[in-house]
Motif scaffolding. Sequence first.
Motif, PDB file in Angstrom:
ATOM      1  N   UNK A  14     -15.843 -10.387   6.564  1.00 23.80           N
ATOM      2  CA  UNK A  14     -16.091  -8.938   6.642  1.00 23.80           C
ATOM      3  C   UNK A  14     -14.966  -8.243   7.389  1.00 23.80           C
ATOM      4  N   UNK A  15     -14.404  -8.900   8.393  1.00 18.39           N
ATOM      5  CA  UNK A  15     -13.306  -8.289   9.137  1.00 18.39           C
ATOM      6  C   UNK A  15     -12.067  -8.134   8.252  1.00 18.39           C
ATOM      7  N   UNK A  16     -11.750  -9.149   7.484  1.00 16.41           N
ATOM      8  CA  UNK A  16     -10.598  -9.067   6.575  1.00 16.41           C
ATOM      9  C   UNK A  16     -10.825  -7.971   5.535  1.00 16.41           C
ATOM     10  N   UNK A  17     -12.031  -7.900   4.990  1.00 15.95           N
ATOM     11  CA  UNK A  17     -12.354  -6.837   4.030  1.00 15.95           C
ATOM     12  C   UNK A  17     -12.196  -5.467   4.683  1.00 15.95           C
ATOM     13  N   UNK A  18     -12.703  -5.317   5.910  1.00 18.82           N
ATOM     14  CA  UNK A  18     -12.583  -4.040   6.615  1.00 18.82           C
ATOM     15  C   UNK A  18     -11.130  -3.643   6.844  1.00 18.82           C
ATOM     16  N   UNK A  19     -10.283  -4.605   7.209  1.00 18.31           N
ATOM     17  CA  UNK A  19      -8.856  -4.307   7.416  1.00 18.31           C
ATOM     18  C   UNK A  19      -8.199  -3.893   6.099  1.00 18.31           C
ATOM     19  N   UNK A  20      -8.564  -4.561   5.004  1.00 28.31           N
ATOM     20  CA  UNK A  20      -7.998  -4.210   3.697  1.00 28.31           C
ATOM     21  C   UNK A  20      -8.432  -2.810   3.266  1.00 28.31           C
ATOM     22  N   UNK A  21      -9.707  -2.493   3.445  1.00 30.30           N
ATOM     23  CA  UNK A  21     -10.206  -1.152   3.096  1.00 30.30           C
ATOM     24  C   UNK A  21      -9.527  -0.103   3.964  1.00 30.30           C
ATOM     25  N   UNK A  22      -9.363  -0.395   5.223  1.00 31.47           N
ATOM     26  CA  UNK A  22      -8.702   0.520   6.142  1.00 31.47           C
ATOM     27  C   UNK A  22      -7.276   0.817   5.681  1.00 31.47           C
ATOM     28  N   UNK A  23      -6.555  -0.223   5.303  1.00 34.85           N
ATOM     29  CA  UNK A  23      -5.185  -0.025   4.810  1.00 34.85           C
ATOM     30  C   UNK A  23      -5.175   0.759   3.508  1.00 34.85           C
ATOM     31  N   UNK A  24      -6.071   0.409   2.593  1.00 28.57           N
ATOM     32  CA  UNK A  24      -6.111   1.078   1.289  1.00 28.57           C
ATOM     33  C   UNK A  24      -6.445   2.559   1.421  1.00 28.57           C
ATOM     34  N   UNK A  25      -7.305   2.901   2.378  1.00 31.68           N
ATOM     35  CA  UNK A  25      -7.727   4.294   2.570  1.00 31.68           C
ATOM     36  C   UNK A  25      -6.843   5.039   3.560  1.00 31.68           C
ATOM     37  N   UNK A  26      -5.947   4.322   4.209  1.00 31.65           N
ATOM     38  CA  UNK A  26      -5.064   4.891   5.224  1.00 31.65           C
ATOM     39  C   UNK A  26      -5.851   5.617   6.314  1.00 31.65           C
ATOM     40  N   UNK A  27      -6.961   4.985   6.718  1.00 30.03           N
ATOM     41  CA  UNK A  27      -7.742   5.496   7.842  1.00 30.03           C
ATOM     42  C   UNK A  27      -8.512   4.328   8.450  1.00 30.03           C
TER      43      UNK A  27
END
Length: 99
Positions: A14-27
């Motif tokens: 879940x942490x890796x997914x959260x970091x990827x989503x954060x990067x993709x959304x730039x927030x």
Amino acid sequence: AQPGERFIYSTGTWHILGAAVSQACDMSLLEMTRRWIGDPMGLRIPAWVRDPQGYFLGGNDMAMRPADLARIGTMVLAGGRFGDVRIVSEDWISRLCRV
């Protein structure tokens, strides 16, 4: 496994997914959570733990108040709505809550 038969939880995944989503959304996850869930529902979402790279943990340690978690439960029971506001899709809630 079939839904409802077996579940293996991994905070790291879940942490890796959260970091990827954060990067993709730039927030940050904190900004997303406040903007898309906290603000519309009137929740107080404090900053929580970050990893050494600065990403908010995607799997735990959000430090939310029980009353705010109860509001999220109310939203789930209402099919993804909180009052007149759609927070998440009814389909997502249906799939999440399928037993």
